[in-house]
Write a protein that holds these residues in place. Structure first.
Motif, mmCIF file in Angstrom:
data_model
loop_
_atom_site.group_PDB
_atom_site.id
_atom_site.type_symbol
_atom_site.label_atom_id
_atom_site.label_comp_id
_atom_site.label_asym_id
_atom_site.label_seq_id
_atom_site.Cartn_x
_atom_site.Cartn_y
_atom_site.Cartn_z
ATOM 1 N N LEU A 1 15.442 7.268 -9.479
ATOM 2 C CA LEU A 1 16.573 7.343 -8.542
ATOM 3 C C LEU A 1 16.197 6.544 -7.300
ATOM 4 N N GLY A 2 16.979 5.498 -7.021
ATOM 5 C CA GLY A 2 16.650 4.622 -5.895
ATOM 6 C C GLY A 2 15.731 3.487 -6.328
ATOM 7 N N GLY A 3 16.103 2.810 -7.411
ATOM 8 C CA GLY A 3 15.206 1.816 -8.022
ATOM 9 C C GLY A 3 15.009 0.549 -7.210
ATOM 10 N N GLY B 1 14.643 0.247 -3.863
ATOM 11 C CA GLY B 1 13.979 0.400 -2.573
ATOM 12 C C GLY B 1 12.505 0.029 -2.625
ATOM 13 N N GLY B 2 11.858 0.205 -1.498
ATOM 14 C CA GLY B 2 10.437 -0.132 -1.417
ATOM 15 C C GLY B 2 9.620 0.618 -2.450
ATOM 16 N N VAL B 3 9.797 1.929 -2.522
ATOM 17 C CA VAL B 3 9.017 2.712 -3.487
ATOM 18 C C VAL B 3 9.571 2.535 -4.893
ATOM 19 N N SER C 1 18.889 2.019 5.135
ATOM 20 C CA SER C 1 18.605 2.398 3.736
ATOM 21 C C SER C 1 19.221 1.432 2.735
ATOM 22 N N ARG C 2 19.432 0.207 3.144
ATOM 23 C CA ARG C 2 20.002 -0.805 2.241
ATOM 24 C C ARG C 2 19.001 -1.906 1.917
ATOM 25 N N ALA C 3 17.788 -1.806 2.420
ATOM 26 C CA ALA C 3 16.809 -2.862 2.144
ATOM 27 C C ALA C 3 16.532 -2.937 0.647
ATOM 28 N N PRO D 1 0.779 -1.253 0.000
ATOM 29 C CA PRO D 1 0.000 0.000 0.000
ATOM 30 C C PRO D 1 0.807 1.297 0.000
ATOM 31 N N LEU D 2 1.568 1.595 1.028
ATOM 32 C CA LEU D 2 2.182 2.926 1.089
ATOM 33 C C LEU D 2 3.172 3.139 -0.062
ATOM 34 N N ALA D 3 4.027 2.161 -0.289
ATOM 35 C CA ALA D 3 5.048 2.320 -1.328
ATOM 36 C C ALA D 3 4.418 2.415 -2.718
ATOM 37 N N ASP E 1 12.503 10.864 -8.263
ATOM 38 C CA ASP E 1 13.553 10.833 -7.248
ATOM 39 C C ASP E 1 13.041 10.239 -5.939
ATOM 40 N N ALA E 2 13.508 9.028 -5.626
ATOM 41 C CA ALA E 2 13.151 8.390 -4.348
ATOM 42 C C ALA E 2 14.351 8.343 -3.410
ATOM 43 N N VAL E 3 15.338 9.229 -3.670
ATOM 44 C CA VAL E 3 16.552 9.252 -2.838
ATOM 45 C C VAL E 3 16.748 10.598 -2.144
ATOM 46 N N ASP F 1 24.778 1.986 -12.231
ATOM 47 C CA ASP F 1 25.482 1.711 -10.973
ATOM 48 C C ASP F 1 25.970 3.041 -10.405
ATOM 49 N N TYR F 2 25.314 3.492 -9.344
ATOM 50 C CA TYR F 2 25.671 4.832 -8.847
ATOM 51 C C TYR F 2 27.017 4.857 -8.132
ATOM 52 N N THR F 3 27.569 3.668 -7.874
ATOM 53 C CA THR F 3 28.913 3.653 -7.284
ATOM 54 C C THR F 3 29.978 3.900 -8.355
HETATM 55 P P1 NDP Z 1 13.920 2.174 1.375
HETATM 56 O O1 NDP Z 1 14.527 2.167 2.718
HETATM 57 O O2 NDP Z 1 13.170 0.968 0.925
HETATM 58 O O3 NDP Z 1 15.095 2.452 0.316
HETATM 59 C C1 NDP Z 1 16.205 1.631 0.366
HETATM 60 C C2 NDP Z 1 16.843 1.567 -1.003
HETATM 61 O O4 NDP Z 1 17.378 2.849 -1.329
HETATM 62 C C3 NDP Z 1 17.974 0.577 -1.070
HETATM 63 O O5 NDP Z 1 17.619 -0.508 -1.911
HETATM 64 C C4 NDP Z 1 19.135 1.386 -1.625
HETATM 65 O O6 NDP Z 1 19.792 0.733 -2.658
HETATM 66 C C5 NDP Z 1 18.482 2.635 -2.188
HETATM 67 N N1 NDP Z 1 19.393 3.757 -2.131
HETATM 68 C C6 NDP Z 1 19.909 4.344 -1.026
HETATM 69 N N2 NDP Z 1 20.733 5.353 -1.390
HETATM 70 C C7 NDP Z 1 20.726 5.378 -2.754
HETATM 71 C C8 NDP Z 1 21.385 6.191 -3.738
HETATM 72 N N3 NDP Z 1 22.216 7.176 -3.380
HETATM 73 N N4 NDP Z 1 21.114 5.962 -5.033
HETATM 74 C C9 NDP Z 1 20.284 4.965 -5.412
HETATM 75 N N5 NDP Z 1 19.649 4.144 -4.537
HETATM 76 C C10 NDP Z 1 19.876 4.366 -3.231
HETATM 77 O O7 NDP Z 1 13.023 3.459 1.266
HETATM 78 P P2 NDP Z 1 11.635 3.670 0.483
HETATM 79 O O8 NDP Z 1 11.818 3.237 -0.925
HETATM 80 O O9 NDP Z 1 10.507 3.115 1.250
HETATM 81 O O10 NDP Z 1 11.541 5.256 0.550
HETATM 82 C C11 NDP Z 1 12.457 6.033 -0.207
HETATM 83 C C12 NDP Z 1 12.378 7.472 0.279
HETATM 84 O O11 NDP Z 1 11.112 8.019 -0.054
HETATM 85 C C13 NDP Z 1 12.540 7.652 1.795
HETATM 86 O O12 NDP Z 1 13.297 8.809 2.036
HETATM 87 C C14 NDP Z 1 11.093 7.867 2.272
HETATM 88 O O13 NDP Z 1 11.041 8.627 3.456
HETATM 89 C C15 NDP Z 1 10.498 8.608 1.095
HETATM 90 N N6 NDP Z 1 9.049 8.440 0.978
HETATM 91 C C16 NDP Z 1 8.281 9.552 0.815
HETATM 92 C C17 NDP Z 1 6.927 9.436 0.629
HETATM 93 C C18 NDP Z 1 6.091 10.654 0.387
HETATM 94 O O14 NDP Z 1 4.857 10.558 0.430
HETATM 95 N N7 NDP Z 1 6.672 11.817 0.096
HETATM 96 C C19 NDP Z 1 6.251 8.127 0.698
HETATM 97 C C20 NDP Z 1 7.161 7.017 0.795
HETATM 98 C C21 NDP Z 1 8.517 7.180 0.944
HETATM 99 P P3 NDP Z 1 21.381 0.534 -2.562
HETATM 100 O O15 NDP Z 1 21.616 -0.408 -1.411
HETATM 101 O O16 NDP Z 1 21.721 -0.013 -3.889
HETATM 102 O O17 NDP Z 1 21.963 1.883 -2.274
#
Ligand code: NDP
Length: 320
Positions: free
Chosen positions: A168-170, A172-174, A309-311, A144-146, A231-233, A213-215
């Motif tokens: 950006l941040g592909g 992660g949860g969102v 932030s590594r999930a 739901p939220l993501a 942008d999710a980062v 690969d952002y590294t």
């Molecule tokens: P997660 O904790 O699931 O994100 C973790 C992922 O982020 C990891 O897989 C990691 O991959 C990746 N990540 C971290 N840093 C980077 C980077 N520099 N570049 C690319 N990927 C990166 O978080 P969510 O996806 O749940 O949320 C993402 C953000 O969005 C959070 O800040 C959250 O607060 C915000 N958010 C805002 C909402 C809104 O309504 N405005 C709603 C939901 C979320 P890797 O290990 O490869 O770095």
């Protein structure tokens, strides 16, 4: 609605915090938290699984204390569970229905004192949808939220079929839902996304044409430009450098500033209903972190892990 009143609980097991701080320091377990009176538009849910979101630990830290209700608070936004009681005006659900959703109306205001990290919780019927029967409760809880956030961003951007997108941040949860919606719902012409080296294969598997690969690379220095950077980062400055002329930046992470479009999620069961066919067909699927699920007793470990932030994809608590 026939109900056995004696089986309706008045109290619930719940995790709560009564001061702000690190989750490991302030989260406590209460075996006997009183349940609120059910309003006419609400349902009482036996919680089966809950996914965690960054906003859960951010609130516990006190980042939103100006808009939060008074402490103590039971955290948690996402839920998948079974309806055990319905309010007088509820029409969409009946006792026994399997439901999922975000229980709070908005990300930052009017938040409930009783969240979802609880054996029972309450939510308005319009925040919920029927759980697709092909999804487990664990999978449903991860959505739901993501996924509603991912969808809402596309709506704000007025994204249309044939446009290109960089996420950006592909991983992660969102991000993992943004990618899948871009491919299957919005029919993007090209999908690029950033992640660290070990997660590039996952990006390909869920529909990314061009994993970055952002590294090794700065995405904004690459020649390809996009109609939308999502942008999710929290990289708004850099995102502007990766859009085509006339392109847009949507960001869900502060500090995002105009012309980037920033928004905080609005919870709507109708978003989940809209996406139901994609879940049922398996086109859009939950991406679960390898640690998922963790039991209710390990909430602190789970939330501390999310804080790294590594999930990868979603972290889900189950069983409750
Ligand atoms: P997660 O904790 O699931 O994100 C973790 C992922 O982020 C990891 O897989 C990691 O991959 C990746 N990540 C971290 N840093 C980077 C980077 N520099 N570049 C690319 N990927 C990166 O978080 P969510 O996806 O749940 O949320 C993402 C953000 O969005 C959070 O800040 C959250 O607060 C915000 N958010 C805002 C909402 C809104 O309504 N405005 C709603 C939901 C979320 P890797 O290990 O490869 O770095």
């Amino acid at each position: 609605m026939a109900e056995d009143a004696s089986s309706i609980p008045t109290h619930t097991k719940a995790w709560y915090y009564s001061q702000h701080g690190r989750p490991a320091d302030v989260l406590k377990f209460d075996p006997n938290w009183p349940l609120p009176q059910l309003k006419d538009d609400q349902v009482l849910i036996k919680v089966i699984a809950v996914s965690l979101n960054p906003i859960d630990y951010m609130r516990i830290h006190g980042e939103f204390k100006d808009t939060d209700p008074d402490l103590p608070i039971v955290p948690g936004f996402d839920v998948a569970g079974i309806v055990v009681k319905v309010g007088g005006e509820v029409r969409k659900f009946k006792v026994g229905d399997e439901v999922y959703g975000v229980i709070n109306e908005e990300g930052l205001s009017n938040l409930k004192i009783l969240g979802t990290l609880s054996e029972y919780t309450v939510a308005e019927e319009k925040r919920l949808a029927h759980k697709p029967s092909n999804l487990s409760f664990i999978e449903a809880a991860s959505i739901p939220l993501a996924c509603e956030t991912a969808l809402e961003g596309f709506e704000h951007a007025q994204f249309s079929a044939g446009q290109s997108i960089l996420v950006l941040g592909g991983a992660g949860g969102v991000g993992s839902y943004i990618i899948q919606l871009a491919k299957h719902v919005y029919k993007a012409s090209k999908i690029a996304a950033t992640a660290s080296t070990g997660k590039l294969e996952l990006l390909r598997e869920i529909g990314v044409d061009f994993p970055i690969d952002y590294t090794k690379y700065n995405f904004e220095d690459l020649p390809e430009k996009y109609d939308l950077v999502y942008d999710a980062v929290g990289q708004t400055d850099r995102a502007f450098k990766a859009i085509k002329e006339g392109g847009k930046v949507v960001s869900i992470v502060p500090p995002a500033y105009p012309p980037a479009i920033f928004f905080a999620l609005r919870s709507k069961g109708s978003y989940l209903e809209k996406l139901r066919p994609y879940f049922e067909s398996g086109e859009v699927k939950p991406i679960l972190d390898a640690k998922t699920p963790l039991p209710f007793s390990q909430l602190i470990e789970a939330i501390s892990y999310l804080e790294t932030s590594r999930a990868t994809g979603k972290v889900v608590i189950y069983p409750i």
